[in-house]
Design an enzyme around this catalytic site. Sequence first.
Site, mmCIF file in Angstrom:
data_model
loop_
_atom_site.group_PDB
_atom_site.id
_atom_site.type_symbol
_atom_site.label_atom_id
_atom_site.label_comp_id
_atom_site.label_asym_id
_atom_site.label_seq_id
_atom_site.Cartn_x
_atom_site.Cartn_y
_atom_site.Cartn_z
ATOM 1 C CG HIS A 99 -1.846 1.138 1.314
ATOM 2 N ND1 HIS A 99 -3.038 1.127 0.636
ATOM 3 C CD2 HIS A 99 -1.787 2.334 1.940
ATOM 4 C CE1 HIS A 99 -3.686 2.262 0.859
ATOM 5 N NE2 HIS A 99 -2.944 3.012 1.645
ATOM 6 C CG ASP A 178 -11.535 3.718 6.098
ATOM 7 O OD1 ASP A 178 -11.107 4.653 6.805
ATOM 8 O OD2 ASP A 178 -11.221 3.580 4.905
ATOM 9 N NE ARG A 185 -9.729 10.837 8.489
ATOM 10 C CZ ARG A 185 -8.877 9.986 7.897
ATOM 11 N NH1 ARG A 185 -9.274 8.802 7.506
ATOM 12 N NH2 ARG A 185 -7.640 10.324 7.719
ATOM 13 C CB SER A 200 -8.134 5.263 7.257
ATOM 14 O OG SER A 200 -8.494 5.236 5.913
ATOM 15 C CE LYS A 204 -8.610 2.158 3.340
ATOM 16 N NZ LYS A 204 -8.843 3.531 2.922
HETATM 17 N N1 URA Z 1 -5.338 6.645 2.556
HETATM 18 C C1 URA Z 1 -6.332 5.992 3.245
HETATM 19 O O1 URA Z 1 -6.762 4.903 2.869
HETATM 20 N N2 URA Z 1 -6.812 6.577 4.363
HETATM 21 C C2 URA Z 1 -6.362 7.778 4.828
HETATM 22 O O2 URA Z 1 -6.849 8.232 5.828
HETATM 23 C C3 URA Z 1 -5.343 8.450 4.085
HETATM 24 C C4 URA Z 1 -4.829 7.847 2.957
#
Ligand code: URA
Length: 450
Positions: A99, A178, A185, A200, A204
């Site tokens: 990621h 999320d 947000r 967050s 995932k």
């Molecule tokens: N990427 C994400 O998945 N969440 C965040 O809060 C910031 C970047």
Amino acid sequence: MTTPDTLPTPDTNFAINPVLWIEHKKQGNAHSEAEIMALVDAVMNGEMSDYQLAAWLMAVCFVGLTDDETVFLTKAFVESGQVLDLKGMGIEGITVDKHSTGGVGDKTTLVVAPLLAAAGLNVAKLSGRGLGFTGGTIDKLEAFPYFNVQPTQADFVKQIQEIGIALSAQTADLAPADGLFYALRDVTATVDNLSLIAASVMSKKIAAGADVIVLDIKVGCGAFMKTLDEAKALATLCKTIGERFDKRVETVISSMDAPLGNAIGHTTEILEVIDTLKGSGPKDLEDLCLCLAGMALVEAGQATTLGHATVALKELIGNGQAFDKLKQLVVAQGVDHEIFDDLHTLPQPSRLMMIPSPASGIVQSIDALKVAKAVKMMGGGRTKKDDVINLGVGVVLRCEVGESITENETLFELWSDKVNFEAAKSMVLDAIVIGEASVTPAPLILATSL
Ligand code: URA
């Protein structure tokens, strides 16, 4: 999900009270696991309104969350949806995921994922679309005509079993809480809190079921993290969360002041991915991809050191297996294999303009954010959620930081259609600083956890 032994069992024996939770956080107190679980539940079932959640998020931005609270929030996000049990679905061996926190010209997934699959690991990758000024892997893959970004779960699993790699758009079933928090947000100036970002990102990744997770945390003007200290704190927090969920997490902190590689856009970036997998890509992109893939190989037990991993990965590039894996992936997800015989059939712009340098000198800096804005204003990014991206437009850098250039030498290729060409041209010229001083380019990889 099985609750890790390190997490206490929540006491759920209390009333739902969003106002109390906001007050509690505003006063600087820590929530219990039960409170965080109840708060996320209340958001999911509408008992906590958007304005109450916004107030709580803002209180978090001022007061912060402890590591324990951040782990509880991650757990609550994970448990709000489905958790992929890849082994239970018949995927044997180690599965890796990677990621990036998002950057400009960041096409590393499309190099790292085929490399790792060519090395014999399973790659089950859920990716996102562009967010703000940053590009998204799923949008980039759509430059391949008919690439199916949403395979069924059965096809996703079958493809990993057959060729070791599948890529899919993030589904609403994984960590849906999320999604609700993130959307709020984004419009309440509460994105840039480390705990909220860590929960967050990690929720995932944990829900997606991989054993090994490699995170590329970007820092600089073209990234969400603006300082190295912030990036290091985020890396440590994500590792802490991973440990509490029995995941092996490694982190790389990389600079995002200048764009990564030379290409920014969609078709432009796909072409650069292909060059890199064939061994002729830009050095900064290749270095970062080898580092990310190398960390995954070491963590998965396939190499003892990063040095050994790099040798093995370079061999997969040199003998064509890494590029072959990209082809297998693209064809398995619906694209005609002939696309690779004529890459001009990828979406193209109507004109290609060379932007000359207004002066002679040394390139002092190239502002990633401004280059990203130029691509976006030509139609290569979204301003509204449902905007359709022009996949053919983009920018290709023809110079790099520290290089000497002469007046009228090409600085950029602008791949444009009719939209905002002049404004984009001014923006890229504004992104580059040319001066007298000699410049040593800053290192790309600033820290690694291995
Ligand atoms: N990427 C994400 O998945 N969440 C965040 O809060 C910031 C970047």
